[in-house]
Design a protein around this motif. Structure first.
Motif, PDB file in Angstrom:
ATOM      1  N   ASN A  22       1.193  -0.785  -0.211  1.00  0.00           N
ATOM      2  CA  ASN A  22       0.007   0.016   0.012  1.00  0.00           C
ATOM      3  C   ASN A  22       1.092   1.321  -0.251  1.00  0.00           C
ATOM      4  OD1 ASN A  22      -1.678   2.176   1.288  1.00  0.00           O
ATOM      5  ND2 ASN A  22      -3.230   0.443   1.095  1.00  0.00           N
ATOM      6  N   HIS A 150     -12.141   6.045  -1.443  1.00  0.00           N
ATOM      7  CA  HIS A 150     -11.997   4.550  -1.091  1.00  0.00           C
ATOM      8  C   HIS A 150     -11.516   3.674   0.314  1.00  0.00           C
ATOM      9  CE1 HIS A 150      -9.378   5.248  -5.053  1.00  0.00           C
ATOM     10  NE2 HIS A 150      -9.681   3.819  -5.122  1.00  0.00           N
ATOM     11  N   SER A 254      -3.706  -3.592   1.667  1.00  0.00           N
ATOM     12  CA  SER A 254      -2.433  -3.823   0.312  1.00  0.00           C
ATOM     13  C   SER A 254      -3.697  -3.965  -1.334  1.00  0.00           C
ATOM     14  CB  SER A 254      -1.085  -4.562   1.360  1.00  0.00           C
ATOM     15  OG  SER A 254      -1.374  -5.782   0.466  1.00  0.00           O
ATOM     16  N   GLU A 255      -4.293  -5.137  -0.946  1.00  0.00           N
ATOM     17  CA  GLU A 255      -5.015  -5.679  -2.029  1.00  0.00           C
ATOM     18  C   GLU A 255      -5.902  -4.247  -3.027  1.00  0.00           C
ATOM     19  OE1 GLU A 255      -6.724  -9.197  -0.949  1.00  0.00           O
ATOM     20  OE2 GLU A 255      -5.046  -9.920   0.095  1.00  0.00           O
ATOM     21  N   ARG A 256      -5.522  -4.516  -4.304  1.00  0.00           N
ATOM     22  CA  ARG A 256      -6.626  -3.704  -5.080  1.00  0.00           C
ATOM     23  C   ARG A 256      -7.904  -4.521  -5.978  1.00  0.00           C
ATOM     24  NH1 ARG A 256      -4.299   0.674  -3.396  1.00  0.00           N
ATOM     25  NH2 ARG A 256      -2.240   0.553  -3.478  1.00  0.00           N
TER      26      ARG A 256
END
Length: 256
Positions: A22, A150, A254-256
């Motif tokens: 991230n 977000h 951290s995942e997109r």
């Protein structure tokens, strides 16, 4: 859903050993500042205490993401928005603007323990969902520079049920939802917001709360078992348990 202890342990070691990607994660963590504020929703004549856990910085963080944290049931004694500081401080140290809401007041009715809990507790989750929406709208006024596209919701137990209800009611306002052993309110079956849930080793969720294997694959939802007791997911947990939970959550962020 079938899980093996081997798979869980392998996942735990993997998460603990990995570095999240991230953009908020820094080589050196930020120091953390704690501020408190009591908001007042005139439409409901309700006080909403909030705690802000924020990184100390000389320069503003570009596209700083917002996390709203929701505590578990605290028997209306108050002060619950401080008892997950191992997590809220960690999140702020990684650059997130972290807001912890005190949902319960000493004058509130106690959370029902009898009857069909998914029904009798729904008004309490609605109160929490309304609190989240009010705080979010007020935050947009006082901190317009933050990244609200977000938005991330995290909640433990009853607070996880509130976050799940908010996600069902306002899916367009949330980017990710992470619940920590919510047990009653069904998780949204959706790819967006992205859904992650950490499960305890001692309390099962009610039928229909968690996605089945097919739903997990279809919507890319994550159901992660742990060896941690339900009541050890706040500051009462051991240092090792806190580290495991922090690492899982940072991985999901951290995942997109």
């Amino acid at each position: 859903m079938k899980y093996t202890l081997f798979a869980f342990l392998a996942a735990s070691f993997l998460v603990i050993g990995c570095k999240t990607q991230n953009t908020h994660n820094q080589i050196k963590d930020y120091d953390v500042k704690l501020d408190t504020l009591t908001m007042f929703d005139q439409s409901r004549s309700r006080k909403i205490p909030v705690a802000f856990y924020t990184p100390k910085t000389d320069k503003p963080i570009s596209e700083q993401q917002v996390i709203i944290f929701n505590h578990g049931y605290g028997f209306n004694k108050g002060g619950d928005y401080f008892v997950y500081s191992y997590l809220t401080e960690k999140l702020a140290s990684k650059g997130y603007f972290t807001v912890s809401i005190q949902h319960e007041q000493t004058t509130d009715q106690p959370l029902p323990t009898e009857g069909h809990l998914q029904t009798v507790r729904r008004p309490f989750w609605q109160l929490g969902s309304d609190n989240i929406l009010y705080v979010l709208n007020e935050l947009k006024k006082i901190k317009p520079e933050l990244d609200y596209k977000h938005l991330i919701l995290i909640g433990h137990s009853n607070g996880g049920d509130m976050a799940a209800l908010f996600g069902n009611q306002h899916p367009n306002l949330v980017y990710k939802i992470i619940t920590m052993d919510n047990r009653r309110m069904f998780l949204p079956r959706t790819s967006l917001p992205k859904i992650y849930t950490l499960r305890s080793n001692d309390y099962p969720a009610d039928e229909g709360v968690l996605p089945n294997d097919e739903e997990q694959k279809k919507y890319h939802m994550t159901v992660q078992p742990t060896l941690i007791n339900h009541n050890h997911m706040d500051n009462k947990g051991s240092e090792n348990e806190k580290e495991i939970l922090n690492n899982f959550i940072l991985k999901y962020l951290s995942e997109r």
